[in-house]
Scaffold this motif. Structure first.
Motif, PDB file in Angstrom:
ATOM      1  N   VAL A 119     -38.642 -12.271   2.410  1.00 53.65           N
ATOM      2  CA  VAL A 119     -38.507 -13.523   3.570  1.00 53.65           C
ATOM      3  C   VAL A 119     -37.297 -13.379   3.852  1.00 53.65           C
ATOM      4  O   VAL A 119     -36.766 -14.059   5.176  1.00 53.65           O
ATOM      5  CB  VAL A 119     -38.572 -14.528   2.006  1.00 53.65           C
ATOM      6  CG1 VAL A 119     -38.225 -16.071   2.914  1.00 53.65           C
ATOM      7  CG2 VAL A 119     -39.655 -14.832   1.667  1.00 53.65           C
TER       8      VAL A 119
ATOM      9  N   MET B 175     -32.704 -17.897  -0.513  1.00 54.35           N
ATOM     10  CA  MET B 175     -33.377 -17.332  -0.711  1.00 54.35           C
ATOM     11  C   MET B 175     -32.664 -16.073  -1.735  1.00 54.35           C
ATOM     12  O   MET B 175     -33.569 -15.560  -2.667  1.00 54.35           O
ATOM     13  CB  MET B 175     -33.912 -16.944   0.582  1.00 54.35           C
ATOM     14  CG  MET B 175     -34.734 -17.274   0.885  1.00 54.35           C
ATOM     15  SD  MET B 175     -36.473 -18.320   0.312  1.00 54.35           S
ATOM     16  CE  MET B 175     -37.018 -19.309   1.081  1.00 54.35           C
TER      17      MET B 175
ATOM     18  N   ALA C 105     -42.020 -20.185  -0.661  1.00 56.46           N
ATOM     19  CA  ALA C 105     -40.507 -19.644   0.098  1.00 56.46           C
ATOM     20  C   ALA C 105     -41.155 -18.862   1.722  1.00 56.46           C
ATOM     21  O   ALA C 105     -40.477 -19.101   2.516  1.00 56.46           O
ATOM     22  CB  ALA C 105     -39.778 -18.367  -0.589  1.00 56.46           C
ATOM     23  N   GLU C 106     -42.606 -17.958   1.455  1.00 55.69           N
ATOM     24  CA  GLU C 106     -43.063 -17.508   2.893  1.00 55.69           C
ATOM     25  C   GLU C 106     -43.658 -18.931   3.832  1.00 55.69           C
ATOM     26  O   GLU C 106     -43.380 -19.006   4.708  1.00 55.69           O
ATOM     27  CB  GLU C 106     -44.396 -17.312   2.210  1.00 55.69           C
ATOM     28  CG  GLU C 106     -44.275 -15.431   1.694  1.00 55.69           C
ATOM     29  CD  GLU C 106     -45.144 -15.244   1.468  1.00 55.69           C
ATOM     30  OE1 GLU C 106     -45.194 -14.084   1.363  1.00 55.69           O
ATOM     31  OE2 GLU C 106     -45.941 -15.671   1.427  1.00 55.69           O
TER      32      GLU C 106
ATOM     33  N   ARG D  62     -36.296 -12.975   7.458  1.00 56.52           N
ATOM     34  CA  ARG D  62     -37.739 -14.404   8.526  1.00 56.52           C
ATOM     35  C   ARG D  62     -36.675 -15.553   8.531  1.00 56.52           C
ATOM     36  O   ARG D  62     -37.298 -16.701   9.119  1.00 56.52           O
ATOM     37  CB  ARG D  62     -39.099 -14.880   7.615  1.00 56.52           C
ATOM     38  CG  ARG D  62     -39.924 -13.276   8.641  1.00 56.52           C
ATOM     39  CD  ARG D  62     -40.944 -13.371   7.481  1.00 56.52           C
ATOM     40  NE  ARG D  62     -41.547 -14.781   8.291  1.00 56.52           N
ATOM     41  CZ  ARG D  62     -42.702 -14.790   6.918  1.00 56.52           C
ATOM     42  NH1 ARG D  62     -42.307 -13.769   5.886  1.00 56.52           N
ATOM     43  NH2 ARG D  62     -43.565 -16.080   7.199  1.00 56.52           N
TER      44      ARG D  62
ATOM     45  N   ARG E  30     -42.758  -9.039  -1.300  1.00 57.14           N
ATOM     46  CA  ARG E  30     -42.823 -10.230  -0.929  1.00 57.14           C
ATOM     47  C   ARG E  30     -41.942 -11.618  -0.782  1.00 57.14           C
ATOM     48  O   ARG E  30     -41.357 -11.773   0.473  1.00 57.14           O
ATOM     49  CB  ARG E  30     -43.904 -10.646  -1.274  1.00 57.14           C
ATOM     50  CG  ARG E  30     -45.238 -10.486  -0.369  1.00 57.14           C
ATOM     51  CD  ARG E  30     -46.586 -10.698  -1.558  1.00 57.14           C
ATOM     52  NE  ARG E  30     -46.535 -12.096  -1.517  1.00 57.14           N
ATOM     53  CZ  ARG E  30     -48.070 -13.518  -1.413  1.00 57.14           C
ATOM     54  NH1 ARG E  30     -47.715 -13.554  -2.955  1.00 57.14           N
ATOM     55  NH2 ARG E  30     -48.139 -14.341  -1.380  1.00 57.14           N
TER      56      ARG E  30
ATOM     57  N   ALA F 117     -40.291 -20.299   5.653  1.00 58.89           N
ATOM     58  CA  ALA F 117     -39.527 -18.785   6.021  1.00 58.89           C
ATOM     59  C   ALA F 117     -40.758 -19.497   7.579  1.00 58.89           C
ATOM     60  O   ALA F 117     -40.374 -19.518   8.879  1.00 58.89           O
ATOM     61  CB  ALA F 117     -39.535 -17.382   5.708  1.00 58.89           C
TER      62      ALA F 117
END
Length: 222
Positions: free
Chosen positions: A90, A103, A142-143, A93, A86, A146
């Motif tokens: 990222v 990242m 992080a998600e 994006r 997952r 993004a």
């Protein structure tokens, strides 16, 4: 952790043995073909599962873990692997260079910790905070970052959220560095010890060389 070739090895051994046993059960022993096939299949199954059991015992002994501990760690590692994937997603994006660098560093740290524990599962207990808390926080933030960063229109609220999330990810990067250091603490301690021993040995050798040169100089003067 578990050897992926083990299944193939067990199959390559157990099936030929079962095939060889079938005609032996039919001719010398005198069983009819169907019972002979069943008996051969049982023999093959015993060998298949026996090899697997033996390999598992060797594996647990190698890592210094019980079967329960090993399976528990393996379960957590599988879950962590999904989270790592997952986090990797990222990348596509993220648009800004600074965010991409962040990242990349986060991915480097989490994958380094994961690879160390994968190689030596017992170190899982030295990185429990990483697997139970820090990794989840990194992936979720992080998600979120993004997602916010991909928005074309950014009002003051979105910009503030982006700033706060980025700062929190910076803090988490430092936390991950501490996690990695904790996992590698024994290696660092061992390396430091080896370096100290090497330095002492080198100093003794230099002192011995100096002593020999002094003795030679006194001998030449005589």
């Amino acid at each position: 952790m578990r050897n992926p070739l083990l299944f193939t090895l067990r199959t390559l051994i157990s099936i030929p043995v079962a095939v060889i046993c079938w005609p032996l059960f039919v001719n010398p022993i005198g069983l009819s073909p169907l019972p002979a096939a069943a008996a051969a299949a049982v023999i093959g199954g015993i060998i298949y599962f026996g090899i697997g059991k033996y390999a598992d015992v060797r594996l647990y002994k190698k890592y210094g873990l019980t079967r329960k501990e090993y399976n528990f760690i393996l379960k957590n590692m599988k879950e962590a692997k999904q989270k790592l994937n997952r986090l990797k997603n990222v990348f596509v994006r993220v648009r800004s260079i600074s965010s991409l660098k962040q990242m990349i560093e986060l991915n480097r740290l989490v994958r380094r910790i994961f690879s160390v524990v994968k190689k030596e599962p017992k170190r899982f207990y030295e990185a429990e905070s990483f697997f139970y808390s820090h990794l989840d926080s990194v992936v979720e933030l992080a998600e979120k970052y993004a997602l916010l960063n991909s928005q074309k229109l950014k009002n003051s609220s979105v910009k503030q959220s982006l700033l706060e999330t980025k700062e929190t990810l910076d803090d988490l990067t430092k936390t991950l560095e501490k996690d990695l250091h904790k996992v590698l603490a024994k290696d660092i301690e061992h390396l430091t010890f080896e370096l100290d021993v090497a330095k002492q040995s080198l100093n003794k050798r230099k002192l011995l060389d100096i002593t020999k040169k002094g003795d030679k100089h006194d001998y030449d003067n005589k």
